[in-house]
Design a protein around this motif. Structure first.
Motif, PDB file in Angstrom:
ATOM      1  N   CYS A 118      49.108  32.353  41.483  1.00  0.00           N
ATOM      2  CA  CYS A 118      48.097  33.371  41.203  1.00  0.00           C
ATOM      3  C   CYS A 118      47.755  33.344  39.720  1.00  0.00           C
ATOM      4  N   HIS A 119      46.458  33.420  39.400  1.00  0.00           N
ATOM      5  CA  HIS A 119      46.057  33.549  38.001  1.00  0.00           C
ATOM      6  C   HIS A 119      46.837  34.690  37.338  1.00  0.00           C
ATOM      7  N   ASN A 120      47.294  34.442  36.139  1.00  0.00           N
ATOM      8  CA  ASN A 120      48.074  35.444  35.403  1.00  0.00           C
ATOM      9  C   ASN A 120      47.116  36.241  34.514  1.00  0.00           C
ATOM     10  N   THR A 121      46.168  36.929  35.179  1.00  0.00           N
ATOM     11  CA  THR A 121      45.020  37.506  34.471  1.00  0.00           C
ATOM     12  C   THR A 121      44.721  38.937  34.899  1.00  0.00           C
ATOM     13  N   THR A 122      45.751  39.745  35.036  1.00  0.00           N
ATOM     14  CA  THR A 122      45.466  41.156  35.298  1.00  0.00           C
ATOM     15  C   THR A 122      44.704  41.759  34.128  1.00  0.00           C
ATOM     16  N   MET A 123      45.069  41.334  32.914  1.00  0.00           N
ATOM     17  CA  MET A 123      44.469  41.902  31.709  1.00  0.00           C
ATOM     18  C   MET A 123      43.733  40.837  30.900  1.00  0.00           C
ATOM     19  N   GLY A 124      42.742  41.329  30.142  1.00  0.00           N
ATOM     20  CA  GLY A 124      42.005  40.464  29.234  1.00  0.00           C
ATOM     21  C   GLY A 124      41.730  41.147  27.912  1.00  0.00           C
ATOM     22  N   PHE A 125      42.591  42.109  27.547  1.00  0.00           N
ATOM     23  CA  PHE A 125      42.383  42.819  26.286  1.00  0.00           C
ATOM     24  C   PHE A 125      42.908  41.984  25.120  1.00  0.00           C
ATOM     25  N   ARG A 126      42.825  42.521  23.921  1.00  0.00           N
ATOM     26  CA  ARG A 126      43.178  41.761  22.732  1.00  0.00           C
ATOM     27  C   ARG A 126      44.591  42.095  22.249  1.00  0.00           C
ATOM     28  N   LYS A 127      45.540  41.903  23.146  1.00  0.00           N
ATOM     29  CA  LYS A 127      46.940  42.073  22.801  1.00  0.00           C
ATOM     30  C   LYS A 127      47.741  40.954  23.454  1.00  0.00           C
ATOM     31  N   GLU A 165      43.460  46.905  34.423  1.00  0.00           N
ATOM     32  CA  GLU A 165      44.155  48.079  33.885  1.00  0.00           C
ATOM     33  C   GLU A 165      45.631  47.727  33.764  1.00  0.00           C
ATOM     34  N   LEU A 166      46.251  48.118  32.652  1.00  0.00           N
ATOM     35  CA  LEU A 166      47.602  47.666  32.354  1.00  0.00           C
ATOM     36  C   LEU A 166      48.606  48.080  33.419  1.00  0.00           C
ATOM     37  N   HIS A 167      48.419  49.252  34.005  1.00  0.00           N
ATOM     38  CA  HIS A 167      49.414  49.695  34.984  1.00  0.00           C
ATOM     39  C   HIS A 167      49.434  48.775  36.202  1.00  0.00           C
ATOM     40  N   TYR A 168      48.329  48.061  36.462  1.00  0.00           N
ATOM     41  CA  TYR A 168      48.337  47.100  37.563  1.00  0.00           C
ATOM     42  C   TYR A 168      49.186  45.885  37.222  1.00  0.00           C
ATOM     43  N   ALA A 169      49.182  45.472  35.975  1.00  0.00           N
ATOM     44  CA  ALA A 169      50.049  44.367  35.570  1.00  0.00           C
ATOM     45  C   ALA A 169      51.515  44.749  35.757  1.00  0.00           C
ATOM     46  N   HIS A 170      51.848  45.991  35.411  1.00  0.00           N
ATOM     47  CA  HIS A 170      53.212  46.477  35.651  1.00  0.00           C
ATOM     48  C   HIS A 170      53.536  46.470  37.146  1.00  0.00           C
ATOM     49  N   LYS A 171      52.620  46.958  37.949  1.00  0.00           N
ATOM     50  CA  LYS A 171      52.869  47.037  39.399  1.00  0.00           C
ATOM     51  C   LYS A 171      53.009  45.659  40.019  1.00  0.00           C
ATOM     52  N   HIS A 172      52.126  44.736  39.628  1.00  0.00           N
ATOM     53  CA  HIS A 172      52.222  43.386  40.168  1.00  0.00           C
ATOM     54  C   HIS A 172      53.531  42.725  39.736  1.00  0.00           C
TER      55      HIS A 172
END
Length: 415
Positions: A214-223, A262-269
């Motif tokens: 799976c693409h490791n792309t839940t987020m695309g922010f600048r952190k 959204e960051l909380h989705y990265a945590h959940k995944h």
């Protein structure tokens, strides 16, 4: 300078073999293993990889990035090292520099080093000219981690198991105007979570290396962020103190984590994937039934196949890497370069399947990074993953090389 920390496991004393509580004839241990970690989070603002629309550099760290090395040796002295990276991909220069130095320093041949990137889009664009200072510290950090893993190898037991996780969804949705990048619940997926388990001679868990497509792309922010794969490793290590977790990216070129952005989705995944590792290990089951002990010999092969573009595009062919690693007749790991779509994983598992043969693990994003590799189906359908104008035989060329290398290793073992 890149901060890096090396974490060496498997420091066992001679007492493991002289403890009176041990049986008089302990089960022989046929493997050695060692692991090390290097923190590779940039200390200075750098451009980010993955999304061209982010023109400004990273503005901070949400989660540290790591390179992790797992070294394994069989009783005949055959070795392999898995190097997993919280990076967008393995650029040619990184592969060349790391393999050259570890061969010189640790006598590890290139075919025995598998470099796999998690493909986080919240990592540095480290191959650019303006990232040279970072790159010049990245390479020695990774080489040192490999060295620490090799030099720290101690007796170990290896086993393989698998579970499933539903984080990924196919992102190719057919429409009247072609295939759109949109979640498709009816599209092909590979939800398997393969897990390589490393225990010390007493059966205490020390390392897990796990994979997912799976693409490791839940987020695309600048952190800086390892994304869902980073959180999966972090959560598992917190739940199992003293254990090192490594992530091996699968054939996720046309797979995305949903929901996302959204960051909380990265945590959940990440939590979902960490829980799948627990399921694969049969945690809290009194009698595990799906832990497959791995035996040797350990064999590795590495080769390239030329991928050609349509003649009217006037683009030069290039050498695409394929790597095969066999743990006896128990597990075969196939590593494919760059962004392969899920069709490759599903087909290779079918092509190499034998009723009494090894389990098959297929990784993508390994040893080179050069854009999407479509299957014949995806190429003919068109869409984002088919943006490179390869000839229709691209899939057959890659599968052919996989079969060739695998057969070569099997033939060598039969002699």
């Amino acid at each position: 300078m890149v901060r890096f920390s090396l974490c060496l496991l498997f420091v066992f004393s001679h007492a493991l073999y002289t403890d009176a509580a041990e049986p008089a004839n302990p089960e022989p241990v046929e493997w050695k293993a060692g692991v090390a970690s290097a923190k590779i989070t940039p200390e200075k603002p750098l451009p980010m990889a993955g999304y061209a629309g982010r023109k400004e550099p990273a503005e901070g760290t949400e989660q540290d990035l790591y390179g992790k090395a797992l070294a394994i040796e069989d009783k005949a002295g055959n070795r392999v090292v898995f190097l997993t990276l919280d990076l967008i991909g393995v650029v040619d220069q990184l592969r060349a520099d790391v393999t050259k130095q570890v061969q010189e320093k640790y006598n590890l041949p290139p075919q025995a080093l598998l470099m796999n990137a998690s493909h986080t889009h919240c990592g540095p664009a480290y191959g650019r000219d303006d990232a040279k200072e970072y790159y010049d510290t990245l390479v020695p950090a990774l080489v040192n981690a490999i060295g620490e893993a090799i030099e720290g190898m101690q007796p170990a037991k290896l086993s393989w198991s698998a579970a499933r996780c539903s984080v990924a969804m196919n992102r190719r949705t057919p429409t009247a105007t072609g295939y759109r990048n949109h979640p498709n619940p009816n599209g092909l997926v590979d939800h398997q979570v393969p897990v390589l388990r490393v225990d010390d001679p007493k059966g205490e868990l020390k390392v897990v290396m796990f994979g997912y497509a799976c693409h490791n792309t839940t987020m695309g922010f600048r952190k800086w962020l390892g994304d869902y794969a980073g959180f999966a490793q972090e959560y598992f290590e917190k739940d199992h103190p003293g254990v090192t977790a490594l992530f091996m990216m699968g054939c996720g070129g046309d797979q995305n984590p949903y929901p996302r952005s959204e960051l909380h989705y990265a945590h959940k995944h990440g939590r979902s994937l960490a829980t799948a590792i627990e399921a694969a290990l049969e945690v809290n089951q009194r009698t595990p039934l799906h832990q497959h002990v791995l035996h040797g010999p350990l064999k590795t092969a590495y080769g390239t196949v030329q991928l050609e573009y349509l003649p009217e595009k006037n683009r030069e062919p290039w050498d695409y890497p394929v790597q095969v690693i066999q743990f006896g007749n128990d597990l075969t790991l196939v590593a494919l370069g760059t962004e392969v779509v899920v069709d490759y994983s599903l087909r290779i598992k079918q092509e190499l399947y034998e009723p009494e043969g090894p389990a098959i693990w297929v990784a993508g994003y390994s040893n080179v990074y050069s854009g999407y590799i479509p299957s014949k189906r995806v190429l003919l359908e068109g869409g984002y993953e088919a943006s490179r104008p390869y000839k229709p035989d691209v899939e057959e060329r890659i599968i052919g090389k996989v079969l060739e290398l695998n057969a070569g290793l099997q033939g060598a073992a039969a002699k």
